[in-house]
Design an enzyme around this catalytic site. Structure first.
Site, mmCIF file in Angstrom:
data_model
loop_
_atom_site.group_PDB
_atom_site.id
_atom_site.type_symbol
_atom_site.label_atom_id
_atom_site.label_comp_id
_atom_site.label_asym_id
_atom_site.label_seq_id
_atom_site.Cartn_x
_atom_site.Cartn_y
_atom_site.Cartn_z
ATOM 1 N N CYS A 78 -4.917 12.931 13.370
ATOM 2 C CA CYS A 78 -5.419 11.572 13.210
ATOM 3 C C CYS A 78 -5.196 10.835 14.508
ATOM 4 O O CYS A 78 -4.601 11.378 15.441
ATOM 5 C CB CYS A 78 -4.755 10.870 12.039
ATOM 6 S SG CYS A 78 -3.079 10.398 12.346
ATOM 7 N N ARG B 10 0.568 14.762 13.453
ATOM 8 C CA ARG B 10 1.030 14.525 12.075
ATOM 9 C C ARG B 10 0.951 15.743 11.151
ATOM 10 O O ARG B 10 0.153 15.783 10.214
ATOM 11 C CB ARG B 10 0.273 13.351 11.455
ATOM 12 C CG ARG B 10 0.632 12.052 12.111
ATOM 13 C CD ARG B 10 -0.080 10.885 11.490
ATOM 14 N NE ARG B 10 0.619 10.344 10.324
ATOM 15 C CZ ARG B 10 0.216 9.259 9.688
ATOM 16 N NH1 ARG B 10 -0.861 8.638 10.060
ATOM 17 N NH2 ARG B 10 0.896 8.808 8.665
ATOM 18 N N LYS C 146 0.837 -1.210 0.000
ATOM 19 C CA LYS C 146 0.000 0.000 0.000
ATOM 20 C C LYS C 146 0.870 1.259 0.000
ATOM 21 O O LYS C 146 0.645 2.189 -0.769
ATOM 22 C CB LYS C 146 -0.901 0.001 1.238
ATOM 23 C CG LYS C 146 -1.579 1.330 1.487
ATOM 24 C CD LYS C 146 -2.461 1.301 2.716
ATOM 25 C CE LYS C 146 -1.787 1.661 4.004
ATOM 26 N NZ LYS C 146 -1.470 3.095 4.167
ATOM 27 N N ARG D 81 -8.538 -0.433 4.794
ATOM 28 C CA ARG D 81 -7.662 0.539 4.153
ATOM 29 C C ARG D 81 -6.324 -0.096 3.802
ATOM 30 O O ARG D 81 -5.640 0.367 2.894
ATOM 31 C CB ARG D 81 -7.405 1.727 5.094
ATOM 32 C CG ARG D 81 -8.590 2.648 5.272
ATOM 33 C CD ARG D 81 -8.166 3.876 6.059
ATOM 34 N NE ARG D 81 -6.818 4.236 5.694
ATOM 35 C CZ ARG D 81 -5.864 4.575 6.563
ATOM 36 N NH1 ARG D 81 -6.133 4.634 7.848
ATOM 37 N NH2 ARG D 81 -4.661 4.865 6.145
HETATM 38 C C1 UD1 Z 1 4.363 6.991 6.421
HETATM 39 C C2 UD1 Z 1 3.515 5.761 6.231
HETATM 40 C C3 UD1 Z 1 2.958 5.271 7.557
HETATM 41 C C4 UD1 Z 1 4.107 5.099 8.561
HETATM 42 C C5 UD1 Z 1 4.990 6.327 8.630
HETATM 43 C C6 UD1 Z 1 6.244 6.125 9.475
HETATM 44 C C7 UD1 Z 1 2.636 6.064 3.994
HETATM 45 C C8 UD1 Z 1 1.462 6.341 3.125
HETATM 46 N N1 UD1 Z 1 2.429 6.076 5.301
HETATM 47 O O1 UD1 Z 1 3.505 8.012 6.949
HETATM 48 O O2 UD1 Z 1 2.286 4.039 7.344
HETATM 49 O O3 UD1 Z 1 3.568 4.824 9.833
HETATM 50 O O4 UD1 Z 1 5.421 6.712 7.320
HETATM 51 O O5 UD1 Z 1 6.977 5.062 9.003
HETATM 52 O O6 UD1 Z 1 3.725 5.795 3.514
HETATM 53 N N2 UD1 Z 1 6.350 14.885 10.569
HETATM 54 C C9 UD1 Z 1 6.437 16.241 10.823
HETATM 55 N N3 UD1 Z 1 6.236 17.110 9.787
HETATM 56 C C10 UD1 Z 1 5.963 16.687 8.511
HETATM 57 C C11 UD1 Z 1 5.894 15.316 8.251
HETATM 58 C C12 UD1 Z 1 6.094 14.426 9.298
HETATM 59 O O7 UD1 Z 1 6.675 16.646 11.946
HETATM 60 O O8 UD1 Z 1 5.794 17.533 7.621
HETATM 61 C C13 UD1 Z 1 6.548 13.916 11.675
HETATM 62 C C14 UD1 Z 1 5.287 13.084 11.948
HETATM 63 O O9 UD1 Z 1 4.385 13.764 12.805
HETATM 64 C C15 UD1 Z 1 5.874 11.853 12.586
HETATM 65 C C16 UD1 Z 1 7.231 11.695 11.858
HETATM 66 O O10 UD1 Z 1 7.497 12.955 11.265
HETATM 67 O O11 UD1 Z 1 6.112 12.045 13.955
HETATM 68 C C17 UD1 Z 1 7.251 10.638 10.790
HETATM 69 O O12 UD1 Z 1 6.121 10.762 9.972
HETATM 70 P P1 UD1 Z 1 6.161 10.451 8.413
HETATM 71 O O13 UD1 Z 1 7.322 9.586 8.070
HETATM 72 O O14 UD1 Z 1 5.985 11.702 7.655
HETATM 73 O O15 UD1 Z 1 4.827 9.590 8.231
HETATM 74 P P2 UD1 Z 1 3.973 9.517 6.919
HETATM 75 O O16 UD1 Z 1 4.845 9.758 5.759
HETATM 76 O O17 UD1 Z 1 2.740 10.346 7.092
#
Ligand code: UD1
Length: 421
Positions: free
Chosen positions: A117, A122, A22, A400
C-alpha cells in the site's frame, strides 16, 4: 472521482461531534463472527471502510441489519462462505481481521493476501505465525491465505510479536477467545482500539486479562454469545480537528470524545502553544489567534505519538514558527504528503524516515493529490491555511476514514466543498 476544493484563510471556530472510531469498529465487526447469536454494535461511524466490511459480510452470507438509530446487528449463524475475496480485500487491508475469527469459529478461512500500500510493504506474516502457533495449518496459494484449524479446533499458544502490530494483536486475540486453553500474547499492541475490542469480546462472554498492557492472557471459552457494544470515540478524528484548529490559529470544542486516549497528541499541541481544556466527554483547543510553534515528534506504538497523526502535524509545522523534526518509526514510506505540501510552498526536507519542516507564514493553494487516508487529512489542513484555492484529488481515501468531513469543517467556518467527478 470526487475532489475537495478548499478556500483557505478562515480560522476554525465552533463545536462538532466526534464519530465512533473506525479502527475500533472494524475489529469489533469482525469479532461478531465469533458469536453464536446476534451482536449489536452502536456508534458505528458512517464510513466507506465500514461499508466495505458490511459488503464483505454480505458476500459470506451474513447480512447485518441496521435499525432506525443506525445500530448494526450481526448474526453470523447464516454464514455460507468462508472466503474474503480479493476485490474487497484489496480496497481495505483491515479485511484481514476476519481471518482469526473465521478459523476459530468455523475451522477454516480463505482471505486474499492484502497487497502493498502507499505507506509501505505492510506484510501480514505476524498474523499468520500467530495462528500457526495456535495449531492452524496455513498455506498461501494463488494470492490467498488458506487457514485450517486442527481437529477439535485451535488451541491456546504462546505468541511473541517481534514488532508491535495492532491488527495482528486483534486477530490473535479474537482467535484465542474460542481456542482450547490459555493463550499468552506478548509484546501485544496497547492501542485503545485493542482495549475496546477486548471489552466487546468480554461482553460476548470471553475471558481476557491484560488488555491495554503488552501481555494479554486469554482463557478460551466454549462459545461466545449475543451482546451489545458501543464503539469508542475516534481519537484520530479528534486529533485531526484539534490540529486543524491549531494550524488555523482558531478554537474548537469537540464533543463525544475522550482526552485520556490522546495524551501524546494533546501534549504536543500544548507545546505548539494551544490552550487545551477537557471535561467529561469533551476537549477544547484555543490558539488565542496565535501562530503555532513548530514541534518535534517521533511516532511509535501507543502510548507514544500515533503514526496516524503524523501527517496532520507536518501540515501544522509547515505554517508554524520555527523548524520542527518529525521522525516516522512505524511505517517505512509515510511522507508522501510532504512533496504535495512543498507544491503549496511548504519547506520540507525528507531524509529517510525524518522530515525537517521549516514553517512559512502562509502556504499557497495548489492542486494536490491524496495518497492515503491520513495524508489526505493533512492536505485538507494545508488547504485550510493556504492562500486561495486548494484542490484535493483522490479523496476516496478521506471517505474511508472521516465521516462528513466537509460538513464538519463547514460548521467550524471553513470554506470547503466537494466537487463530484
Ligand atoms: C493499524 C491501523 C492503522 C495504523 C497502524 C499503526 C487499523 C485498521 N489500522 O494498522 O491505522 O496506522 O495500526 O498504528 O487498526 N508488520 C509486520 N508484519 C505483520 C504486521 C505488521 O511486519 O504481520 C509491521 C508493519 O509493516 C508496520 C508495523 O508492523 O511497519 C505496524 O503495523 P500494524 O500495527 O500491524 O498496522 P495495522 O494493524 O495494519
Amino acid at each position: 472521482m470526487d475532489k475537495l476544493i478548499i478556500t483557505g484563510g478562515n480560522r476554525l471556530d465552533g463545536e462538532i461531534r466526534i464519530s465512533g472510531a473506525k479502527n475500533s469498529a472494524l475489529p469489533i465487526l469482525a469479532a461478531t463472527l465469533l458469536a453464536d447469536g446476534p451482536v449489536t454494535i452502536c456508534n458505528l461511524p458512517h464510513l466507506h471502510d465500514i461499508t466495505t466490511m458490511i459488503e464483505l459480510f454480505g458476500r459470506m452470507g451474513v447480512q447485518p441489519v441496521v435499525d432506525e438509530r443506525l445500530n448494526v446487528e450481526v448474526d453470523p449463524r447464516s454464514i455460507s462462505s468462508l472466503v474474503a475475496p480479493y476485490e474487497l480485500v484489496k480496497t481495505m487491508r483491515a479485511s484481514i481481521l476476519v481471518l482469526g475469527p473465521m478459523v476459530a469459529h468455523f475451522g477454516y478461512a480463505e482471505v486474499a493476501l492484502p497487497g502493498g500500500c502507499a505507506i509501505g510493504t505492510r506484510p501480514v506474516d505476524l498474523h499468520i505465525r500467530g495462528l500457526e502457533a495456535m495449531g492452524a495449518q496455513i498455506e498461501v496459494e494463488a494470492g490467498y491465505i488458506k487457514a485450517r484449524a486442527p481437529e477439535g479446533g485451535l488451541r491456546g499458544g504462546h505468541i511473541f510479536f517481534d514488532t508491535v502490530t495492532v491488527t495482528g494483536t486483534e486477530n490473535i486475540l479474537m482467535a484465542a477467545t474460542l481456542a482450547k486453553g490459555r493463550t499468552v500474547i506478548e509484546n501485544a499492541a496497547r492501542e485503545p482500539e485493542v482495549v475496546d475490542l477486548a471489552h466487546c469480546l468480554i461482553a460476548m462472554g470471553a475471558n481476557i486479562k491484560g488488555h491495554g498492557t503488552d501481555t494479554i492472557v486469554v482463557e478460551g471459552v466454549e462459545r461466545l454469545g449475543a451482546a451489545r457494544h458501543s464503539v469508542m470515540p475516534d481519537r484520530i478524528e479528534t486529533g485531526t480537528y484539534l490540529v486543524a484548529a491549531a494550524a488555523t490559529r482558531g478554537r474548537v470544542k469537540l464533543k463525544d470524545t475522550d482526552e485520556s486516549i490522546l495524551e501524546a497528541v494533546l501534549l504536543k499541541l500544548e507545546e505548539a502553544g494551544a490552550q487545551i481544556d477537557t471535561g467529561k466527554n469533551w476537549i477544547s483547543l484555543d490558539m488565542k489567534g496565535n501562530r503555532p510553534k513548530a514541534i518535534n515528534l517521533r511516532t511509535a506504538p501507543y502510548p507514544a505519538f500515533p503514526t496516524d497523526m503524523q501527517a496532520q502535524f507536518v501540515a501544522m509545522n509547515a505554517v508554524a514558527e520555527g523548524t520542527g523534526t518529525v521522525i516516522e518509526t512505524v511505517f517505512e514510506n509515510r511522507f508522501m504528503h510532504c512533496q504535495e505540501m512543498n507544491r503549496m510552498g511548504a519547506q520540507i526536507l525528507v531524509e529517510g524516515n525524518t522530515s525537517i519542516i521549516t514553517g512559512v507564514e502562509r502556504l499557497k493553494g495548489a492542486p494536490v493529490m491524496a495518497t492515503d487516508l491520513r495524508a489526505s487529512a493533512s492536505l485538507v489542513i494545508a488547504g485550510l491555511v493556504a492562500e486561495g484555492d486548494t484542490l484535493v484529488d483522490r479523496i476516496y481515501h478521506i471517505d474511508r476514514g472521516y465521516e462528513c468531513i466537509e460538513e464538519k469543517l463547514q460548521s467550524l467556518g471553513a470554506i470547503i466543498r466537494r466537487v463530484p467527478a
